[in-house]
Design an enzyme around this catalytic site. Sequence first.
Site, PDB file in Angstrom:
ATOM      1  N   ARG A 296     -43.041   5.673 -25.351  1.00  0.00           N
ATOM      2  CA  ARG A 296     -44.387   5.803 -25.969  1.00  0.00           C
ATOM      3  C   ARG A 296     -43.977   6.739 -27.202  1.00  0.00           C
ATOM      4  NH1 ARG A 296     -46.465  10.765 -24.840  1.00  0.00           N
ATOM      5  NH2 ARG A 296     -48.732  10.199 -24.702  1.00  0.00           N
TER       6      ARG A 296
ATOM      7  N   ASP B  37     -50.298  16.008 -26.938  1.00  0.00           N
ATOM      8  CA  ASP B  37     -49.822  15.756 -25.422  1.00  0.00           C
ATOM      9  C   ASP B  37     -49.592  17.417 -24.916  1.00  0.00           C
ATOM     10  OD1 ASP B  37     -49.959  13.276 -25.540  1.00  0.00           O
ATOM     11  OD2 ASP B  37     -47.730  13.101 -25.791  1.00  0.00           O
TER      12      ASP B  37
ATOM     13  N   GLU C 236     -24.922  10.157  -2.418  1.00  0.00           N
ATOM     14  CA  GLU C 236     -24.954  11.347  -2.937  1.00  0.00           C
ATOM     15  C   GLU C 236     -24.502  11.599  -4.322  1.00  0.00           C
ATOM     16  OE1 GLU C 236     -25.524  13.968  -0.694  1.00  0.00           O
ATOM     17  OE2 GLU C 236     -26.299  12.507   0.472  1.00  0.00           O
TER      18      GLU C 236
ATOM     19  N   PRO D 125     -30.708  14.855  -9.579  1.00  0.00           N
ATOM     20  CA  PRO D 125     -31.388  16.060  -9.171  1.00  0.00           C
ATOM     21  C   PRO D 125     -30.605  17.513  -9.800  1.00  0.00           C
ATOM     22  CG  PRO D 125     -30.589  15.131  -7.214  1.00  0.00           C
ATOM     23  CD  PRO D 125     -30.462  14.189  -8.464  1.00  0.00           C
TER      24      PRO D 125
HETATM   25 CL1  6GU Z   1     -32.962  12.237 -11.865  1.00  0.00          CL
HETATM   26  N1  6GU Z   1     -32.601  11.534  -9.119  1.00  0.00           N
HETATM   27  C1  6GU Z   1     -32.545  11.793  -7.748  1.00  0.00           C
HETATM   28  N2  6GU Z   1     -32.125  11.013  -6.957  1.00  0.00           N
HETATM   29  N3  6GU Z   1     -33.538  12.654  -7.338  1.00  0.00           N
HETATM   30  C2  6GU Z   1     -34.382  13.577  -8.288  1.00  0.00           C
HETATM   31  C3  6GU Z   1     -34.089  13.090  -9.558  1.00  0.00           C
HETATM   32  C4  6GU Z   1     -33.258  12.330 -10.169  1.00  0.00           C
HETATM   33  N4  6GU Z   1     -34.926  13.959 -10.364  1.00  0.00           N
HETATM   34  C5  6GU Z   1     -35.426  14.706  -9.535  1.00  0.00           C
HETATM   35  N5  6GU Z   1     -35.160  14.284  -8.181  1.00  0.00           N
END
Ligand code: 6GU
Length: 272
Positions: free
Chosen positions: A159, A174, A117, A90
């Site tokens: 894809r 797209d 984590e 994230p």
């Molecule tokens: Cl790539 N990993 C995690 N754990 N949470 C996320 C993410 C990735 N992308 C958005 N939230």
Amino acid sequence: MRIDVVTIFPEYLEPLNVSLVGKARARGQLDVHLHDLRQWTTDIHRTVDDTPYGGGPGMVMKPEPWGAALDSVLAAGPEGEVPTLVVPTPSGRPFTQELAQDLASRSWLAFAPARYEGIDRRVIEEAATRMPVVEASIGDYVLAGGEVAVLVMVEAIARLLPGVLGNAESHRDDSFAPGAMADLLEGPVYTKPAEWRGREVPEILLSGHHGKIAQWRREQAFARTLAHRPDLVARWPRDAFTKKEREALSVLGLAWDDSAGRFRSAVEPVEE
Ligand code: 6GU
């Protein structure tokens, strides 16, 4: 394209056997290798995590199993080649259509999805001395682990590979594809029957006027983008629209703001 995935939950990646990605594998267009990270642990408990230095909640993935896993993946691939390492997190850069296209152009990807984590930072730094590394996030929310993000990324990439989609034209329009429809969400679509539960398909689509249909679809796309993604409206360049289209935009309350250098709503300010 070759894809390696190292994970503590290989079964989480089972969907890679299904549908578009599964068929691409069966046809030999995608060569997917799943690896259980725990095979590179050396203790009886097969430990992959430990407490964070400096304190704080949660657990951090230990460097040794990841280091050994990446060594092994590198050694198993084509002689003299290195993969691009994709680390779903994230805290990565946004995984966009543009990044999917970049990754689709590479011959070998290795994914390192973390649980807990995250992975000890030194693993990423050391890997970056040996191969390109891309840390990417699939959106502004937090998943319990990166495995689902791997599924998302692999599908978006697969894809785009030559010959994977049945119809070569299928991704031309797209949403987010560079070109005429960039930064524009796709509008509504309809199929038979022409009337369903008292609801009719928009008459224009039955008219056979291809020019008018294209114009209507563009206008629907403008309205949808304004409603759902005003941040994209702010990226539209003025010269991407014909005079007629600018009239359609003004009906939606959108006008070019010369001082701001972007389209904005005359009614309500477009959100930043
Ligand atoms: Cl790539 N990993 C995690 N754990 N949470 C996320 C993410 C990735 N992308 C958005 N939230």
